[in-house]
Design a protein around this motif. Structure first.
Motif, PDB file in Angstrom:
ATOM      1  N   UNK A 308       0.857  -1.172  -0.421  1.00 42.15           N
ATOM      2  CA  UNK A 308       0.431  -0.078   0.558  1.00 42.15           C
ATOM      3  C   UNK A 308       0.877   0.903  -0.204  1.00 42.15           C
ATOM      4  N   UNK A 309       0.547   2.285  -0.562  1.00 40.78           N
ATOM      5  CA  UNK A 309       0.731   4.019  -0.505  1.00 40.78           C
ATOM      6  C   UNK A 309       0.815   4.175   0.360  1.00 40.78           C
ATOM      7  N   UNK A 310       1.801   4.633   0.893  1.00 41.87           N
ATOM      8  CA  UNK A 310       0.656   5.493   2.003  1.00 41.87           C
ATOM      9  C   UNK A 310       1.172   6.879   2.317  1.00 41.87           C
ATOM     10  N   UNK A 311       1.903   7.285   1.120  1.00 39.26           N
ATOM     11  CA  UNK A 311       2.508   8.583   1.882  1.00 39.26           C
ATOM     12  C   UNK A 311       3.164   8.815   0.380  1.00 39.26           C
ATOM     13  N   UNK A 312       2.315   9.711  -0.571  1.00 37.53           N
ATOM     14  CA  UNK A 312       2.201  10.271  -2.054  1.00 37.53           C
ATOM     15  C   UNK A 312       3.240  11.584  -2.182  1.00 37.53           C
ATOM     16  N   UNK A 313       4.672  11.576  -2.744  1.00 39.30           N
ATOM     17  CA  UNK A 313       5.695  12.519  -2.627  1.00 39.30           C
ATOM     18  C   UNK A 313       4.706  13.826  -3.448  1.00 39.30           C
ATOM     19  N   UNK A 314       4.563  13.530  -4.638  1.00 33.45           N
ATOM     20  CA  UNK A 314       3.398  13.499  -5.910  1.00 33.45           C
ATOM     21  C   UNK A 314       2.640  14.998  -4.940  1.00 33.45           C
ATOM     22  N   UNK A 315       1.730  14.394  -4.204  1.00 34.17           N
ATOM     23  CA  UNK A 315       0.892  14.798  -3.685  1.00 34.17           C
ATOM     24  C   UNK A 315       1.049  15.693  -2.492  1.00 34.17           C
ATOM     25  N   UNK A 316       2.737  15.767  -1.494  1.00 29.24           N
ATOM     26  CA  UNK A 316       3.426  16.147  -0.931  1.00 29.24           C
ATOM     27  C   UNK A 316       3.709  17.492  -1.745  1.00 29.24           C
ATOM     28  N   UNK A 318       2.380  19.399  -4.192  1.00 24.11           N
ATOM     29  CA  UNK A 318       1.264  20.449  -4.945  1.00 24.11           C
ATOM     30  C   UNK A 318       0.446  20.954  -3.705  1.00 24.11           C
ATOM     31  N   UNK A 319       0.033  19.855  -2.741  1.00 28.18           N
ATOM     32  CA  UNK A 319      -0.096  20.552  -1.435  1.00 28.18           C
ATOM     33  C   UNK A 319       0.947  21.848  -0.581  1.00 28.18           C
ATOM     34  N   UNK A 320       2.861  21.971  -0.841  1.00 30.38           N
ATOM     35  CA  UNK A 320       3.288  22.589  -0.627  1.00 30.38           C
ATOM     36  C   UNK A 320       3.173  23.745  -1.053  1.00 30.38           C
ATOM     37  N   UNK A 411       4.586  19.636  -9.747  1.00 25.93           N
ATOM     38  CA  UNK A 411       4.204  20.675  -9.409  1.00 25.93           C
ATOM     39  C   UNK A 411       4.057  21.664 -10.465  1.00 25.93           C
ATOM     40  N   UNK A 412       4.933  22.357 -10.494  1.00 28.51           N
ATOM     41  CA  UNK A 412       5.389  23.100 -11.222  1.00 28.51           C
ATOM     42  C   UNK A 412       6.932  23.173 -12.466  1.00 28.51           C
ATOM     43  N   UNK A 413       6.667  22.781 -13.357  1.00 33.34           N
ATOM     44  CA  UNK A 413       7.938  22.747 -13.782  1.00 33.34           C
ATOM     45  C   UNK A 413       8.972  23.940 -13.881  1.00 33.34           C
ATOM     46  N   UNK A 414       8.289  24.824 -13.469  1.00 34.94           N
ATOM     47  CA  UNK A 414       9.111  26.718 -14.353  1.00 34.94           C
ATOM     48  C   UNK A 414       8.787  27.269 -12.926  1.00 34.94           C
ATOM     49  N   UNK A 415       9.140  26.076 -11.506  1.00 29.44           N
ATOM     50  CA  UNK A 415       8.759  26.577 -10.133  1.00 29.44           C
ATOM     51  C   UNK A 415      10.026  27.552  -9.750  1.00 29.44           C
TER      52      UNK A 415
END
Length: 419
Positions: A308-316, A318-320, A411-415
């Motif tokens: 089970x994937x209990x932490x998703x880096x991509x979602x983190x 995005x939220x960050x 979450x943003x290519x040009x961040x």
């Protein structure tokens, strides 16, 4: 609740020990407070059902669960007595004295004086195993409990293959075919901080740096962990219950640890944190995983033997970004695991016997770096020499340069790295 069934078991078992009719069933100490019970697995080459299953068969006969002429089911016999011992307030397994890796293996149990039992063991079992609808007062397993324990008994002698994350779960657990970029990605995102809380009190923390992940389990006899993990994995042990100050909490926690023998496998990479529950006990988790609403994840129960994937880096990430833009509260880089008890929300986590928190160290650093930037009095000030910005630049560069089969969401290519 009546303990009639427990008393029947205690009287019957004491009589069998005194009779000396069953090989390996004997007192462990002169005070007759501890006793050994033979525990040889049916898969052993020298297993002799008439000898090694004799005490378990006797219990099945006594309970009316077996009579001569019925099909012999030594695994079921053994499981029934094991379940009765676990449910009875009169007995407590002493795992540190059990010997399961010798030619004639045995478990050691302590006879618990009535004065120490207080409210009995029914509340313990409610936390440590699935709820039983069977006849608790007679110390029986429910059909569901019995089936699960029998499966464990029949499978516990099978050595794990090197692919201890089962083949059926490879897609759920990314195996990278492309070489990882140099720098922090291959190492930093595998680094986890594992923190243990007993009854809401911080007991211990340890850092996992192994890219193969770790197995979190009680410390058992040398070599037993090889059944459930790979030699390349890092071993992380639950702190001993002896560190707990209060007697009743220590007693119940020790019982619960007895149901965590197989533990859980945990591994982190740039995709996130993955976990596989092997232990008998229920495990609930809460974090930024693949289920639940995006920012208010609902605690979920881990299925056994499933990755089970209990932490998703991509979602983190995005939220960050939303947090950095002032659109949302800070995301949590930590996943909470609750062992043996149902977790409804994190507000009552301190009341739980065993809580384990797993933090992705690199994500924690990212959050701290964003906090440092948000705290700057002049946000447009050039910050290229700022430690936080340098750290974020390094991590984001590694993340976005990764081109493996399951690229994490940048979450943003040009961040902008500098303010």
């Amino acid at each position: 609740m009546s303990n009639t069934g427990g008393r029947r078991l205690k009287q019957w078992l004491m009589e069998q020990i005194q009779s000396a009719q069953y090989p390996g069933l004997q007192w462990e100490d002169d005070s007759h407070a501890l006793f050994r019970i033979p525990w040889k697995h049916a898969g052993k080459q020298d297993y002799n059902q008439e000898v090694d299953a004799s005490i378990f068969k006797a219990w099945a006969v006594f309970k009316g669960k077996f009579k001569e002429g019925d099909k012999a089911e030594p695994a079921t016999w053994k499981t029934r007595l094991r379940c009765a011992l676990n449910k009875s307030p009169d007995f407590e397994e002493v795992t540190e004295r059990s010997q399961l890796d010798i030619s004639e293996p045995y478990k050691v149990y302590r006879i618990v004086p009535e004065g120490e039992q207080k409210n009995g063991k029914s509340s313990v079992m409610a936390m440590a195993t699935t709820t039983s609808s069977g006849d608790i007062t007679d110390m029986d397993c429910s059909p569901a409990e019995l089936d699960e324990l029998i499966k464990e008994e029949e499978g516990c002698s099978i050595q794990a293959s090197p692919e201890y994350w089962s083949q059926g779960s490879i897609n759920a657990f990314p195996l990278h075919q492309d070489p990882l970029p140099s720098g922090t990605l291959s190492s930093a995102f595998s680094q986890m901080m594992i923190t243990f809380f007993y009854g809401g009190k911080l007991i211990n923390s340890t850092v996992v740096n192994n890219s193969e992940g770790c197995r979190i389990a009680p410390q058992l006899q040398l070599g037993r962990g090889a059944l459930y993990s790979s030699e390349t994995m890092q071993s992380v042990h639950f702190p001993p219950a002896e560190l707990i100050e209060h007697d009743r909490q220590r007693h119940v926690t020790r019982k619960l640890l007895g149901h965590l023998e197989r533990g859980v496998l945990v591994r982190a990479n740039q995709e996130g944190i993955f976990i596989k529950r092997l232990c008998q006990s229920r495990v609930f988790w809460s974090g930024l995983g693949e289920v639940g609403s995006q920012y208010s994840p609902i605690p979920c129960k881990l299925a056994r033997d499933a990755v089970v994937k209990i932490f998703d880096t991509g979602r983190f990430l995005q939220a960050l970004q939303l947090y950095q833009d002032g659109q949302f509260p800070a995301p949590d880089p930590t996943v909470t695991l609750c062992f043996g008890e149902e977790l409804h929300d994190l507000s009552n986590a301190k009341a739980k016997l065993i809580i384990v928190q797993i933090t992705v160290v690199n994500c924690q650093h990212l959050l701290e770096a964003v906090n440092m930037r948000r705290s700057q009095p002049y946000p447009n000030l050039e910050m290229s020499d700022n430690v936080a910005t340098d750290q974020m630049a390094r991590i984001y560069q590694d993340l976005c340069s990764y081109s493996g089969p399951q690229r994490p969401a940048c979450y943003r290519d040009n961040m902008p790295i500098t303010a």
